[in-house]
Design an enzyme around this catalytic site. Structure first.
Site, PDB file in Angstrom:
ATOM      1  N   ARG A 120       0.901  -1.192  -0.036  1.00 16.87           N
ATOM      2  CA  ARG A 120       0.005   0.042  -0.034  1.00 16.87           C
ATOM      3  C   ARG A 120       0.974   0.973   0.115  1.00 16.87           C
ATOM      4  NH1 ARG A 120      -5.502   1.167   3.555  1.00 16.87           N
ATOM      5  NH2 ARG A 120      -6.293  -0.119   1.981  1.00 16.87           N
TER       6      ARG A 120
ATOM      7  N   GLN B 249      -9.970  -3.993  -3.316  1.00 14.30           N
ATOM      8  CA  GLN B 249     -11.592  -3.533  -2.973  1.00 14.30           C
ATOM      9  C   GLN B 249     -12.462  -3.732  -3.973  1.00 14.30           C
ATOM     10  OE1 GLN B 249     -12.179  -1.943   0.117  1.00 14.30           O
ATOM     11  NE2 GLN B 249     -14.265  -2.627  -0.669  1.00 14.30           N
TER      12      GLN B 249
ATOM     13  N   HIS C 153      -7.233   1.030  -6.408  1.00 12.52           N
ATOM     14  CA  HIS C 153      -7.480   0.092  -5.286  1.00 12.52           C
ATOM     15  C   HIS C 153      -8.304  -1.261  -5.627  1.00 12.52           C
ATOM     16  CE1 HIS C 153      -7.802  -1.528  -1.119  1.00 12.52           C
ATOM     17  NE2 HIS C 153      -8.775  -0.773  -0.580  1.00 12.52           N
TER      18      HIS C 153
ATOM     19  N   CYS D 144     -16.730   1.183   0.898  1.00 13.36           N
ATOM     20  CA  CYS D 144     -15.340   0.535   0.835  1.00 13.36           C
ATOM     21  C   CYS D 144     -14.965   0.531   2.353  1.00 13.36           C
ATOM     22  CB  CYS D 144     -14.327   0.813  -0.240  1.00 13.36           C
ATOM     23  SG  CYS D 144     -14.049   2.602   0.173  1.00 13.36           S
TER      24      CYS D 144
ATOM     25  N   ASP E 152     -17.504   6.473  -1.005  1.00 16.42           N
ATOM     26  CA  ASP E 152     -16.130   6.371  -0.569  1.00 16.42           C
ATOM     27  C   ASP E 152     -16.143   7.558   0.269  1.00 16.42           C
ATOM     28  OD1 ASP E 152     -13.630   5.558   0.469  1.00 16.42           O
ATOM     29  OD2 ASP E 152     -12.453   5.866  -1.562  1.00 16.42           O
TER      30      ASP E 152
ATOM     31  N   ARG F 193     -13.208  -9.150   1.314  1.00 16.41           N
ATOM     32  CA  ARG F 193     -11.975  -8.988   1.054  1.00 16.41           C
ATOM     33  C   ARG F 193     -11.045 -10.148   1.521  1.00 16.41           C
ATOM     34  NH1 ARG F 193     -10.146  -3.515   1.257  1.00 16.41           N
ATOM     35  NH2 ARG F 193      -8.200  -4.753   0.450  1.00 16.41           N
TER      36      ARG F 193
HETATM   37  N1  NVA Z   1     -10.192   6.584  -1.240  1.00 15.19           N
HETATM   38  C1  NVA Z   1      -9.875   5.904   0.107  1.00 15.19           C
HETATM   39  C2  NVA Z   1      -9.921   4.571   0.183  1.00 15.19           C
HETATM   40  C3  NVA Z   1      -9.824   4.036   1.530  1.00 15.19           C
HETATM   41  C4  NVA Z   1      -9.823   2.665   1.492  1.00 15.19           C
HETATM   42  C5  NVA Z   1      -8.407   6.555   0.566  1.00 15.19           C
HETATM   43  O1  NVA Z   1      -7.690   6.348  -0.241  1.00 15.19           O
HETATM   44  O2  NVA Z   1      -8.268   6.927   1.546  1.00 15.19           O
HETATM   45  N1   CP Z   2     -11.204  -0.355   2.588  1.00 13.19           N
HETATM   46  C1   CP Z   2      -9.910  -0.440   2.864  1.00 13.19           C
HETATM   47  O1   CP Z   2      -9.221  -0.681   2.080  1.00 13.19           O
HETATM   48  O2   CP Z   2      -9.873  -0.370   4.317  1.00 13.19           O
HETATM   49  P1   CP Z   2      -8.607  -0.130   4.943  1.00 13.19           P
HETATM   50  O3   CP Z   2      -8.052   1.297   4.373  1.00 13.19           O
HETATM   51  O4   CP Z   2      -8.896  -0.008   6.376  1.00 13.19           O
HETATM   52  O5   CP Z   2      -7.657  -1.258   4.631  1.00 13.19           O
END
Ligand code: NVA
Ligand code: CP
Length: 335
Positions: A111, A141, A138, A272, A232, A300
């Site tokens: 990540r 997801q 992502h 998500c 989201d 997931r």
């Molecule tokens: N768009 C959000 C998704 C979190 C799972 C982020 O990047 O923070």
């Molecule tokens: N939806 C998701 O990716 O959650 P986290 O950011 O908690 O991993």
């Protein structure tokens, strides 16, 4: 660890085709059932002896826990690396991290902020690299989200999935999926640069002509006749300085009773997570009877386990599909 010249990464959907995605969903259903075998004393461990390095340069709950537990349940071992302790491209060049981790491990889950860094990681690693979220996309997801609809028997070529909110990483992955698997995708986002989806992903997805893809700016019109209302956060990780401005910009981009009223009565609500009740979604929609948010979060775990077996033990994955096809033929011959 063994190196493979044919190693495959999962950085996004453009590397797959529709048939491969459905195969992965069928295997995910199987994997989900195998969890029961653990309690009957016959655990399913196709990752026995394998290790996975996980790099988290941003916070996470679902992704981190579901990967770590999934790897453990499959008989493998996960090494957790906090981004700040290894310093990707600050303490150490990403190329060196990729080569070194390839000597120790069987896969890397990462990540990261810039998508170009995960591309570089994949390019220099000799083991599969899985995108666990970047600023651009992502895919794990959206794999779980589409699988959730498939599992519930809701997935079909004309399913109307409406994303209300920011044209962010999650929206980009929906658009990538629409470039491969046929459905009707509508993104309702503010008509301002910075909130529109990635232009290259959109262009490529539209060029593939698999799906109808619409980008509009009126959330209520978008919600009309929707099968799925999806949202989201308004402020993604790394954008915290823009929070106040975003609260204003996105005020109308909320899943609430008005939008639910415009959608089909059978519509489901997805998010998500993490969720902010009162911002992108009301508590009523998030926790109401149409919400399937916890099912998508649970899934997931199952789809990522399926993905790991596909990438790390392809023989096992192939064996499942051969048996599955033979069973389908046998079932058809009975009639
Ligand atoms: N768009 C959000 C998704 C979190 C799972 C982020 O990047 O923070
Ligand atoms: N939806 C998701 O990716 O959650 P986290 O950011 O908690 O991993």
């Amino acid at each position: 660890m063994e190196k493979s010249s044919k190693k495959k990464d999962f950085l996004g959907f453009f590397q797959l085709d529709a048939g491969k995605i459905i195969e992965l969903f069928d295997f995910s259903l199987f994997i989900k059932k195998q969890r029961l075998r653990a309690s009957s004393g016959k655990p399913y461990k196709p990752l026995s002896g394998k290790t996975v390095a996980m790099i988290f340069n941003k916070p996470s709950l679902r992704t981190r826990v579901s990967f770590e537990i999934g790897i453990h349940e499959l008989g493998g071992y996960a090494v957790n690396l906090e981004g700040k302790s290894i310093g990707v491209n600050s303490r150490e060049a990403v190329e060196d991290i990729a080569r070194l981790l390839s000597r120790y491990n069987d896969a890397i889950v990462a990540r990261l902020h810039e998508h170009s860094v995960i591309d570089a990681l994949a390019q220099h690693a000799s083991i599969p690299v899985i995108n666990a979220l970047t600023d651009l996309s992502h895919p794990c997801q959206i794999l779980a989200d589409a699988f959730t609809l498939y599992e519930k028997g809701l997935w079909h070529d004309n399913i109307k999935v409406v994303f209300i909110g920011d044209g962010n990483n999650v929206a980009n992955s929906w658009i990538e999926l629409a470039g491969i698997l046929p459905f009707h995708f509508v993104l309702a986002c503010p008509d301002e640069s910075g909130h529109l989806p990635d232009a290259q992903i959109l262009e490529r997805a539209k060029k593939n002509s698999a799906s109808t893809i619409e980008i509009i700016h009126d959330p209520l019109a978008a919600a009309s006749n929707a099968d799925v209302l999806y949202t989201d956060v308004w402020t993604s990780m790394g954008q915290e300085d823009e929070t106040a401005k975003r609260l204003e910009t996105f005020r109308k981009f909320q899943i609430n009773s008005e939008l639910l009223g415009a959608a089909k009565p059978s519509a489901v609500v997805m998010h998500c997570m993490p969720a902010h009740r009162g911002q992108e979604i009301t508590a009523e929609a998030m926790d109401g009877p149409q919400s399937i948010v916890m099912d998508e979060a649970e899934n997931r775990l199952h789809v990522q386990k399926a993905l790991l077996v596909k990438l790390l033990n392809h023989e096992e994955y192939r064996k499942f599909h051969l048996t599955h096809r033979l069973q389908n033929v046998a079932n058809k011959l009975k009639f």
